[in-house]
Design a protein around this motif. Structure first.
Motif, PDB file in Angstrom:
ATOM      1  N   LEU A 137       0.832  -1.199   0.000  1.00 29.52           N
ATOM      2  CA  LEU A 137       0.000   0.000   0.000  1.00 29.52           C
ATOM      3  C   LEU A 137       0.870   1.254   0.000  1.00 29.52           C
ATOM      4  O   LEU A 137       0.619   2.218  -0.732  1.00 29.52           O
ATOM      5  N   VAL A 138       1.895   1.238   0.847  1.00 30.04           N
ATOM      6  CA  VAL A 138       2.804   2.387   0.951  1.00 30.04           C
ATOM      7  C   VAL A 138       3.487   2.631  -0.392  1.00 30.04           C
ATOM      8  O   VAL A 138       3.555   3.769  -0.878  1.00 30.04           O
ATOM      9  N   ILE A 139       3.969   1.545  -1.004  1.00 30.86           N
ATOM     10  CA  ILE A 139       4.660   1.702  -2.287  1.00 30.86           C
ATOM     11  C   ILE A 139       3.679   2.195  -3.360  1.00 30.86           C
ATOM     12  O   ILE A 139       4.014   3.038  -4.195  1.00 30.86           O
ATOM     13  N   GLY A 140       2.435   1.702  -3.308  1.00 33.01           N
ATOM     14  CA  GLY A 140       1.416   2.180  -4.239  1.00 33.01           C
ATOM     15  C   GLY A 140       1.187   3.675  -4.074  1.00 33.01           C
ATOM     16  O   GLY A 140       1.151   4.424  -5.053  1.00 33.01           O
ATOM     17  N   ALA A 141       1.075   4.122  -2.822  1.00 31.46           N
ATOM     18  CA  ALA A 141       0.860   5.543  -2.547  1.00 31.46           C
ATOM     19  C   ALA A 141       2.052   6.372  -3.011  1.00 31.46           C
ATOM     20  O   ALA A 141       1.905   7.432  -3.616  1.00 31.46           O
ATOM     21  N   PHE A 142       3.233   5.840  -2.741  1.00 30.96           N
ATOM     22  CA  PHE A 142       4.471   6.517  -3.155  1.00 30.96           C
ATOM     23  C   PHE A 142       4.484   6.687  -4.680  1.00 30.96           C
ATOM     24  O   PHE A 142       4.778   7.772  -5.195  1.00 30.96           O
ATOM     25  N   THR A 143       4.149   5.633  -5.391  1.00 25.39           N
ATOM     26  CA  THR A 143       4.129   5.683  -6.854  1.00 25.39           C
ATOM     27  C   THR A 143       3.111   6.712  -7.337  1.00 25.39           C
ATOM     28  O   THR A 143       3.383   7.501  -8.245  1.00 25.39           O
ATOM     29  N   GLY A 148       1.763   9.595 -10.547  1.00 30.37           N
ATOM     30  CA  GLY A 148       0.362   9.831 -10.885  1.00 30.37           C
ATOM     31  C   GLY A 148      -0.050  11.278 -10.697  1.00 30.37           C
ATOM     32  O   GLY A 148      -0.626  11.892 -11.599  1.00 30.37           O
ATOM     33  N   LEU A 149       0.274  11.831  -9.545  1.00 26.85           N
ATOM     34  CA  LEU A 149      -0.161  13.189  -9.221  1.00 26.85           C
ATOM     35  C   LEU A 149       0.384  14.224 -10.210  1.00 26.85           C
ATOM     36  O   LEU A 149      -0.384  15.020 -10.754  1.00 26.85           O
ATOM     37  N   PRO A 150       1.724  14.220 -10.448  1.00 23.43           N
ATOM     38  CA  PRO A 150       2.241  15.189 -11.425  1.00 23.43           C
ATOM     39  C   PRO A 150       1.584  15.070 -12.792  1.00 23.43           C
ATOM     40  O   PRO A 150       1.282  16.076 -13.434  1.00 23.43           O
ATOM     41  N   VAL A 151       1.326  13.837 -13.233  1.00 21.00           N
ATOM     42  CA  VAL A 151       0.695  13.652 -14.541  1.00 21.00           C
ATOM     43  C   VAL A 151      -0.698  14.273 -14.549  1.00 21.00           C
ATOM     44  O   VAL A 151      -1.071  14.995 -15.475  1.00 21.00           O
ATOM     45  N   ILE A 152      -1.447  14.033 -13.476  1.00 17.65           N
ATOM     46  CA  ILE A 152      -2.800  14.592 -13.388  1.00 17.65           C
ATOM     47  C   ILE A 152      -2.739  16.121 -13.399  1.00 17.65           C
ATOM     48  O   ILE A 152      -3.503  16.787 -14.089  1.00 17.65           O
ATOM     49  N   MET A 162      -2.367  12.962 -22.016  1.00 17.64           N
ATOM     50  CA  MET A 162      -1.345  12.503 -21.092  1.00 17.64           C
ATOM     51  C   MET A 162       0.054  12.788 -21.637  1.00 17.64           C
ATOM     52  O   MET A 162       0.338  12.488 -22.792  1.00 17.64           O
ATOM     53  N   PRO A 163       0.914  13.404 -20.808  1.00 16.45           N
ATOM     54  CA  PRO A 163       2.278  13.590 -21.281  1.00 16.45           C
ATOM     55  C   PRO A 163       2.932  12.223 -21.439  1.00 16.45           C
ATOM     56  O   PRO A 163       2.766  11.352 -20.595  1.00 16.45           O
ATOM     57  N   TRP A 172      10.312   9.081 -13.136  1.00 12.53           N
ATOM     58  CA  TRP A 172      10.608   7.663 -12.907  1.00 12.53           C
ATOM     59  C   TRP A 172      11.960   7.504 -12.211  1.00 12.53           C
ATOM     60  O   TRP A 172      12.153   6.600 -11.406  1.00 12.53           O
ATOM     61  N   ALA A 173      12.909   8.394 -12.511  1.00 10.18           N
ATOM     62  CA  ALA A 173      14.222   8.327 -11.859  1.00 10.18           C
ATOM     63  C   ALA A 173      14.070   8.576 -10.360  1.00 10.18           C
ATOM     64  O   ALA A 173      14.629   7.853  -9.527  1.00 10.18           O
ATOM     65  N   VAL A 174      13.276   9.587 -10.008  1.00 10.23           N
ATOM     66  CA  VAL A 174      13.027   9.876  -8.593  1.00 10.23           C
ATOM     67  C   VAL A 174      12.376   8.668  -7.920  1.00 10.23           C
ATOM     68  O   VAL A 174      12.750   8.247  -6.824  1.00 10.23           O
ATOM     69  N   TRP A 175      11.420   8.099  -8.630  1.00 13.97           N
ATOM     70  CA  TRP A 175      10.706   6.927  -8.111  1.00 13.97           C
ATOM     71  C   TRP A 175      11.692   5.782  -7.838  1.00 13.97           C
ATOM     72  O   TRP A 175      11.680   5.175  -6.776  1.00 13.97           O
ATOM     73  N   ALA A 176      12.569   5.534  -8.835  1.00 15.12           N
ATOM     74  CA  ALA A 176      13.509   4.415  -8.712  1.00 15.12           C
ATOM     75  C   ALA A 176      14.478   4.641  -7.555  1.00 15.12           C
ATOM     76  O   ALA A 176      14.844   3.700  -6.837  1.00 15.12           O
TER      77      ALA A 176
END
Ligand SMILES: [Zn+2]
Lengths: 284, 654
Positions: A137-143, A148-152, A162-163, A172-176
């Motif tokens: 759940l935490v990783i889902g929220a983090f993703t 998700g949020l910036p794209v929206i 959608m960009p 994605w780099a920040v995410w990784a």
């Protein structure tokens, strides 16, 4: 140097648990075949005495999808349902065995017999399941927050579609770079449960964070390295399985053996991460 | 009579009938348009003053003229175009229309009082897409009607072929345009008259080959392109410029303007090719040029020469995607805007398709309203041949090591997988197809039976059919019957009556019929012959089963059934246990057919249509039968599925 030492000790610990890992592999394989085999039979029934499956010899010919007609819908539904069912079974299997593996890696010396391993797995199962669900759940929220949020927001502000593609690479780099933190916390929490015998999930997560804070760079570095190697391995393994299209009996059998070997290696490499995190936590 | 009219016509002293683009007129040029237009990007209105002319090439005086007012299809949600719900305006700014401000003849007589909107197809009074003009004096045979019209065209949004989005403009179907005056006999017509249909959600167009002199004034930051040859670009000061184009012998004139267009040019033989694309689309530019050159080469070789020295095509950006995939002969629009991954040849396919329309209704100017299969079906057939020929070794649309589909099968899939595939015949006017089957019927089914026709008469004969079609009908208006006549003549010339007196039996089933084609290999039975005795030709014969296995006789029976209504000649390949293969043929007419073989060999497998000539057969799985079919692919697929599932759970379970 300490990082290298940790990774090495982790690898040795994982390798010496080969019997346990083979047990995990066998369980995943048997359960996956139990789901996959009916699908093969379904496909064979659809084709019956037809020779048309020749068209799939070098890859799936979508052009034949219309000829299959209605049963194709049933087949797709069965594949989806089968995969979903197996995901659920798989979550239970992997969580169960993680309990035994962490027990094994938190012991100061020696190994576990298979029955001890299963017992430890059973003991840790409930807290590990809770922990796995919380961390997923935490990783889902983090993703969602990072991607998700910036794209929206971008879509809302620009009013465009959608960009795509390269514009999302930095996100994605920040995410990784953030992911190893969560993975370490998940692993260190489980290490804490396995080592203390406590069943308190949230205290375990607290302990996971404390472990991260204590030796941040060693912890983060260990997980980052193992995760990178794992990711590269997974990519290569999928590339192999997707692109190869063996078309004769013996070649298909060899393909099966080789892909299963890849699964075993992957399980070893995952155990390596568990073991390395346990090492990173215990090293002084 | 006809000759004398032609002479009269050619003598018409219009400056516009001279030659600038091509060496000599390619067509009769019965209509022509001189348009001076101004684009106002803020109001998205194009204001035009136009002089349009039409030559009466019939033998009767004509007292009325009919014009298409296509943009009025976008004026409300009660028009025939939008009432079906396919399109609605994006707010009040999105409605589009064309308004005639003034109309006079060349003597200055005001004609605006004699304009009436009519709805010949459906009687919809809210539809104002066809204008009838009652002329004060009839146009005599050989005479020319010349109209001076000023008009305002407001472009719609969102874009459906035509319209605007932000500062992107695609300006098509934008000016009052003559219908086609058809004379008796033309397209099997009984009496002279105008052919001018309303704009329907599923219909395209029909027009005479014309000469266009078009100038457009617009802000100078815009980059513009059209189906005409660029004559000049004049700087008018005040940040305005005027672009002047001329086009000859094309059936429609459209143009586009957008400040962010990137312009690239290449040359193929004598054809100057211009690509207008976006920043993103630049990555696809090489592939786009390659695709259009493949199509030029293939159609030039197999059908006839591309006669214009210029060609412009557009890969619209995402905001202009609604203009994509459309043809205006020397101008066409592709699709994708550079975002389609390169292993999927969708953009290339669209480019080849839209280019192909330069032939199938650009040169052979069929009536897209009434016989959509004649342009979309034939053009899809050629698109599929080209895509599968040049890309992916026969799997042109997608060819990966593990996944593939040919463009031909993509089209066939659209037909065979449609639950409504038998809902109507294939010869309906575009707006009459029930249950949303216009595309499936006009594109997919028609292309599928054209491939089947190719399978029956052979590729070489099929190519000759199209060469003859081009020779007879280029720059004229062929009908479906005219196409069939070409098929019949060429097939008869090359194959005599081996397919019957003519090919009408084929078209009666696939074009004028709604049946499906499905043959089934129901099975193979093999019986050991124990013994027999009797009299053959006066000699008594006895046979006793031998003890030696190699001498044992078998009776093999291969059974075929026809499940569908359509009957086609078939080939059947039969395989025996000793490795022999025998090819049989059947006229396909009965409801079943058995092939029997007596001998020491046993039939073990059989395939109907082994060379995949009959794409129309809706089920290829039941076309083959083997005693012990090998299904290695299903084992491989299971192995892969097992592997994917194991890997996935190892990944997502932390
Ligand atoms: Zn088309």
């Amino acid at each position: 140097m300490k990082l290298f030492e940790t990774l090495k000790k982790g690898a040795v610990a994982a390798a010496s648990s080969y019997k346990l890992i083979l047990l995990i592999w066998a369980t995943t394989m048997v359960s996956a075949i139990a789901v996959g085999y009916p699908l093969k039979s379904f496909l064979n029934i659809i084709f019956g005495n037809s020779m048309a499956m020749e068209r799939f010899t070098d890859g799936f010919d979508i052009g034949l999808a219309g000829d299959i007609g209605r049963p194709l819908g049933g087949l797709m539904a069965a594949v989806s349902a089968g995969t979903l069912l197996y995901s659920f079974i798989g979550l239970l299997i992997m969580t169960f065995f993680a309990g035994g593996l962490f027990r094994r890696f938190t012991m100061s010396w020696g190994g576990l017999t298979v029955s001890e391993f299963l017992k430890a797995s059973a003991n840790n199962f409930i807290p590990f399941l809770k922990l796995a669900l919380i961390m997923m759940l935490v990783i889902g929220a983090f993703t969602f927050i990072i991607i998700g949020l910036p794209v929206i927001i971008i879509m809302a502000v620009s009013g465009r579609n959608m960009p795509g593609g390269t514009s999302l690479y930095p996100l994605w780099a920040v995410w990784a770079l953030g992911m190893p933190v969560w993975i370490f916390v998940a692993d260190a929490s489980r290490r804490w449960i396995a080592a203390t015998g406590s069943r308190k999930t949230f205290r375990a997560i607290g302990a996971g964070f404390r472990a991260l804070k204590e030796k941040f760079w060693l912890s983060y570095g260990t997980v980052l390295v193992v995760v990178l190697i794992n990711s590269a391995f997974i990519a290569i393994a999928f590339w192999y399985a997707i692109t190869k299209t063996p078309d004769r009996g013996i070649m298909i059998f060899l393909f099966f053996l080789f892909t299963q070997l890849l699964v075993i290696l992957r399980l070893f490499m995952k155990a390596w991460r568990y073991a390395s995190v346990c090492e990173a936590g215990s090293s002084r | 009579m006809r000759k004398c009219i032609l002479v009269l016509m050619l003598a018409v002293p219009f400056a516009m009938s001279g030659q600038i683009v091509v060496d000599a007129p390619l067509s009769d040029r019965l209509t022509g348009y001189d348009i001076n237009a101004v684009l106002n990007p803020e109001s998205h209105i194009v204001s035009g003053s136009m002089s349009a002319w039409w030559v009466n090439n019939s033998s009767q005086p004509v007292a009325e003229a009919m014009m298409h007012m296509y943009l009025n299809a976008f004026s409300s949600n009660k028009t025939s175009f939008s009432s079906g719900g396919r399109w609605t305006a994006s707010g009040d700014e999105g409605w589009g229309w064309v308004k005639i401000r003034t109309m006079t003849d060349d003597e200055g007589n005001d004609l605006s009082g004699s304009m009436n909107y009519v709805s010949p197809d459906d009687g919809n009074e809210d539809d104002r897409t066809v204008l009838r003009l009652d002329l004060p004096e009839p146009v005599e045979p050989g005479d020319t009607l010349k109209l001076m019209i000023t008009f305002d065209s407001r472009l719609p949004s969102p874009i459906v072929r035509t319209g605007y989005a932000d500062d992107f403009f695609f300006v098509a179907q934008w000016f009052p345009k003559f219908g086609v005056y058809e004379t008796a006999g033309m397209r099997q017509r009984e009496a002279d008259g105008w052919n001018c249909h309303q704009f329907h959600p599923h219909s395209e167009f029909y027009a005479n080959h014309s000469v266009y002199n078009v100038s457009v004034t617009l802000p100078d930051e815009y980059v513009a392109g059209s189906g005409g040859k660029l004559i000049e670009e004049i700087d008018l000061g005040n940040n305005l410029k005027k672009v002047v184009w001329r086009a000859e012998d094309i059936v429609d004139f459209a143009w586009t303007a957008w400040p962010e267009y990137k312009v690239l040019t290449r040359k193929w033989k004598n054809v100057d090719i211009t690509l207008l694309t976006s920043e993103k689309g630049l990555s696809k530019a090489d592939a786009q040029f390659e695709a259009v050159m493949y199509a030029l080469e293939y159609l030039g070789e197999k059908v006839g020469p591309y006669p214009w020295p210029h060609l412009t095509f557009v890969d619209p950006p995402i905001i202009g995607a609604g203009s994509g995939g459309m043809e205006y002969t020397t101008l066409f629009t592709s699709m994708g805007g550079g975002v389609v991954p390169s292993f999927l040849k969708i953009s290339e396919m669209v480019t080849i398709h839209e280019f192909g329309h330069a032939y199938f209704m650009g040169i052979m100017a069929s009536n897209e309203f009434e016989e959509p299969w004649l342009d979309e079906g034939i053009n899809s057939y050629w698109e599929q041949r080209i895509v599968d020929h040049y890309y992916g070794n026969g799997y042109g649309l997608l060819r990966l090591s593990f996944l593939k589909i040919s463009d031909t099968d993509q089209g066939r899939l659209g037909y065979i997988a449609s639950p409504s595939r038998s809902v109507s015949t294939n010869d309906l006017p575009s707006w009459m197809y029930p249950h949303n089957t216009y595309s499936m019927m006009s594109y997919n089914k028609a292309a599928t039976w054209l491939h089947t026709l190719e399978g029956i008469i052979g590729t070489a004969t099929m190519d000759d059919v199209f060469r003859e079609y081009y020779r007879r009908w280029s720059f004229r208006h062929p009908s479906g019957q005219d196409f069939i006549a070409v098929v019949n003549d060429v097939v008869r010339k090359e194959h005599g009556d081996s397919f019957g007196e003519n090919m009408n039996w084929f078209f009666d089933q696939v074009l004028y019929g709604n049946g499906i084609c499905d043959y089934r290999l129901s099975g193979i039975t093999v019986k050991k012959i124990r013994s027999y005795s009797g009299v053959i030709d006066g000699d008594s014969v006895t046979y006793t089963s031998s003890d030696r296995k190699s001498d044992t006789l078998y009776l093999s029976r291969v059974s075929i059934e026809r499940i569908g209504e359509v009957t086609l000649p078939l080939e059947i390949l039969i395989g025996f246990d000793n490795g022999d293969e025998v090819m049989e043929t059947w006229d396909g007419k009965g409801s079943y057919k058995d092939f029997e073989y007596t001998g020491t060999r046993q039939a073990v497998w059989a395939k109907i249509d082994p060379l995949d000539k009959l794409d129309l057969d809706v089920n290829r799985i039941n076309n083959s039968w083997a005693e012990k079919p090998k299904h290695p692919a299903s084992r491989r697929m299971m192995d892969k599925l097992v592997f994917y599932m194991q890997m996935l759970i190892s990944i997502f379970t932390i």
